[in-house]
Design a protein around this motif. Sequence first.
Motif, PDB file in Angstrom:
ATOM      1  N   PHE A 224       0.800  -1.217   0.000  1.00 39.35           N
ATOM      2  CA  PHE A 224       0.000   0.000   0.000  1.00 39.35           C
ATOM      3  C   PHE A 224       0.840   1.277   0.000  1.00 39.35           C
ATOM      4  CE2 PHE A 224      -2.323  -3.225   2.674  1.00 39.35           C
ATOM      5  CZ  PHE A 224      -3.053  -3.720   1.607  1.00 39.35           C
ATOM      6  N   GLY A 225       2.178   1.102  -0.001  1.00 39.88           N
ATOM      7  CA  GLY A 225       3.076   2.242  -0.133  1.00 39.88           C
ATOM      8  C   GLY A 225       3.853   2.182  -1.433  1.00 39.88           C
ATOM      9  N   LEU A 226       4.688   1.157  -1.567  1.00 33.66           N
ATOM     10  CA  LEU A 226       5.524   1.028  -2.753  1.00 33.66           C
ATOM     11  C   LEU A 226       4.700   0.767  -4.016  1.00 33.66           C
ATOM     12  CD1 LEU A 226       8.265   0.761  -4.153  1.00 33.66           C
ATOM     13  CD2 LEU A 226       8.285  -1.650  -3.449  1.00 33.66           C
ATOM     14  N   ALA A 227       3.772  -0.186  -3.959  1.00 36.53           N
ATOM     15  CA  ALA A 227       3.028  -0.579  -5.168  1.00 36.53           C
ATOM     16  C   ALA A 227       2.211   0.581  -5.752  1.00 36.53           C
ATOM     17  CB  ALA A 227       2.142  -1.786  -4.874  1.00 36.53           C
ATOM     18  N   PRO A 228       1.376   1.292  -4.966  1.00 28.96           N
ATOM     19  CA  PRO A 228       0.637   2.413  -5.565  1.00 28.96           C
ATOM     20  C   PRO A 228       1.539   3.577  -5.962  1.00 28.96           C
ATOM     21  CG  PRO A 228       0.214   2.299  -3.214  1.00 28.96           C
ATOM     22  CD  PRO A 228       0.957   1.062  -3.573  1.00 28.96           C
ATOM     23  N   ALA A 229       2.598   3.840  -5.200  1.00 30.45           N
ATOM     24  CA  ALA A 229       3.522   4.913  -5.577  1.00 30.45           C
ATOM     25  C   ALA A 229       4.206   4.584  -6.901  1.00 30.45           C
ATOM     26  CB  ALA A 229       4.562   5.119  -4.473  1.00 30.45           C
ATOM     27  N   TYR A 230       4.593   3.340  -7.077  1.00 32.22           N
ATOM     28  CA  TYR A 230       5.211   2.919  -8.331  1.00 32.22           C
ATOM     29  C   TYR A 230       4.201   2.997  -9.483  1.00 32.22           C
ATOM     30  CZ  TYR A 230       8.006   0.077 -11.531  1.00 32.22           C
ATOM     31  OH  TYR A 230       8.723  -0.374 -12.613  1.00 32.22           O
ATOM     32  N   PHE A 231       2.943   2.680  -9.191  1.00 32.23           N
ATOM     33  CA  PHE A 231       1.876   2.784 -10.195  1.00 32.23           C
ATOM     34  C   PHE A 231       1.738   4.231 -10.667  1.00 32.23           C
ATOM     35  CE2 PHE A 231      -2.489   2.469 -11.819  1.00 32.23           C
ATOM     36  CZ  PHE A 231      -2.463   1.234 -12.447  1.00 32.23           C
ATOM     37  N   VAL A 232       1.796   5.172  -9.721  1.00 35.56           N
ATOM     38  CA  VAL A 232       1.729   6.596 -10.069  1.00 35.56           C
ATOM     39  C   VAL A 232       2.946   7.000 -10.890  1.00 35.56           C
ATOM     40  CG1 VAL A 232       1.753   8.943  -9.123  1.00 35.56           C
ATOM     41  CG2 VAL A 232       0.311   7.192  -8.081  1.00 35.56           C
ATOM     42  N   LEU A 233       4.121   6.515 -10.505  1.00 32.92           N
ATOM     43  CA  LEU A 233       5.353   6.845 -11.226  1.00 32.92           C
ATOM     44  C   LEU A 233       5.290   6.372 -12.682  1.00 32.92           C
ATOM     45  CD1 LEU A 233       8.287   7.932 -11.104  1.00 32.92           C
ATOM     46  CD2 LEU A 233       8.975   5.620 -10.437  1.00 32.92           C
ATOM     47  N   VAL A 234       4.853   5.132 -12.875  1.00 33.58           N
ATOM     48  CA  VAL A 234       4.759   4.586 -14.232  1.00 33.58           C
ATOM     49  C   VAL A 234       3.693   5.329 -15.031  1.00 33.58           C
ATOM     50  CG1 VAL A 234       4.172   2.512 -15.561  1.00 33.58           C
ATOM     51  CG2 VAL A 234       5.653   2.338 -13.548  1.00 33.58           C
ATOM     52  N   TYR A 235       2.589   5.690 -14.359  1.00 35.05           N
ATOM     53  CA  TYR A 235       1.561   6.489 -15.034  1.00 35.05           C
ATOM     54  C   TYR A 235       2.165   7.783 -15.580  1.00 35.05           C
ATOM     55  CZ  TYR A 235      -1.806  10.339 -14.974  1.00 35.05           C
ATOM     56  OH  TYR A 235      -2.503  11.478 -15.269  1.00 35.05           O
ATOM     57  N   GLY A 236       3.029   8.418 -14.801  1.00 41.41           N
ATOM     58  CA  GLY A 236       3.664   9.647 -15.244  1.00 41.41           C
ATOM     59  C   GLY A 236       4.606   9.450 -16.418  1.00 41.41           C
ATOM     60  N   MET A 237       5.040   8.221 -16.625  1.00 40.27           N
ATOM     61  CA  MET A 237       5.956   7.939 -17.734  1.00 40.27           C
ATOM     62  C   MET A 237       5.219   7.543 -19.017  1.00 40.27           C
ATOM     63  SD  MET A 237       8.857   5.794 -15.617  1.00 40.27           S
ATOM     64  CE  MET A 237       9.978   5.668 -16.992  1.00 40.27           C
ATOM     65  N   VAL A 238       4.023   6.958 -18.886  1.00 36.12           N
ATOM     66  CA  VAL A 238       3.348   6.423 -20.073  1.00 36.12           C
ATOM     67  C   VAL A 238       2.167   7.263 -20.541  1.00 36.12           C
ATOM     68  CG1 VAL A 238       4.045   4.093 -19.400  1.00 36.12           C
ATOM     69  CG2 VAL A 238       1.783   4.927 -18.747  1.00 36.12           C
TER      70      VAL A 238
END
Length: 288
Positions: free
Chosen positions: A120-134
């Motif tokens: 609930f910390g790393l996984a959603p934060a990484y999801f947001v990061l990848v969203y910003g890239m794609v």
Amino acid sequence: MTVIDPDTKAGWVPEAEERSGLADDAEEMPLSLRLSIADTLTLGNATCGFMAVYFTTTGILIPHLTGSQESGMARHSAATAVILMLCAAVFDLFDGLVARKLRSSPMGAELDNLSDLISFGLAPAYFVLVYGMVADDAHQRVAAVGAIVVLLAVVLRLARFSCVTMKDGMFQGMPSPFGALTVVSIVLLELPFFATLLAIIGTAWLMVSRVEYPKPRGRLAVAMLSWIVLSMGLLTAWAFDAPGGQLLLQTGCSLQLVLGAVIPLFATARRVNNFRDNRREARAAQLP
């Protein structure tokens, strides 16, 4: 027997006694390291969080970096990642219930915090990061800031949860599973980039706020589990491009956002009413 070394003046224990001490420690150690049923569920939570990061990387980020135009794969991988986060929330819900009914090992609380940090910390934060890239209208560096805000909010929330004692039946701040699902729902709605970023930062603030949230017990736990199962069904329909799947997904994500906004409003209204009632009682007590 302890022998003194004439050169160092330090005591040493004979090898037989040292081995005996190590044997005693070895006998006692497994008792504290033995996993309970609740701990096994907690490890399931951590596994789901890690696999969510894996599917986000292999199904969304890598195809984008290699120039793949397969949108169906990205949609399926995004749905799989979110379903895994939902499964992590189910594990997190049941490990607490099982721990209260049966027992948890001395490591239970630490395992729970570490697993929540992954799912609930790393996984959603990484999801947001990848969203910003794609995403087409996204700004990668700004999205990275939003991802860091989400991660730090969960870290602070979990640390505070370990230190602050709340009254029974309440959480202080939005629970991290609820916050993670809200963040992911915001991303899946595909709003304009800066609206998405503001909503994500607002959710992160709610996680570290003093707003009180009820713990999922009894009927509330059943309602939460039902909502998760419904969300999984909507995501699956969307992933396989079922008729109306996109509309169902947007409806489910919108309901999550509405729920995330309504609970703080009700909690604030209740605190205001309690404050007014206390003032009235204090004034009534002062009257002759």
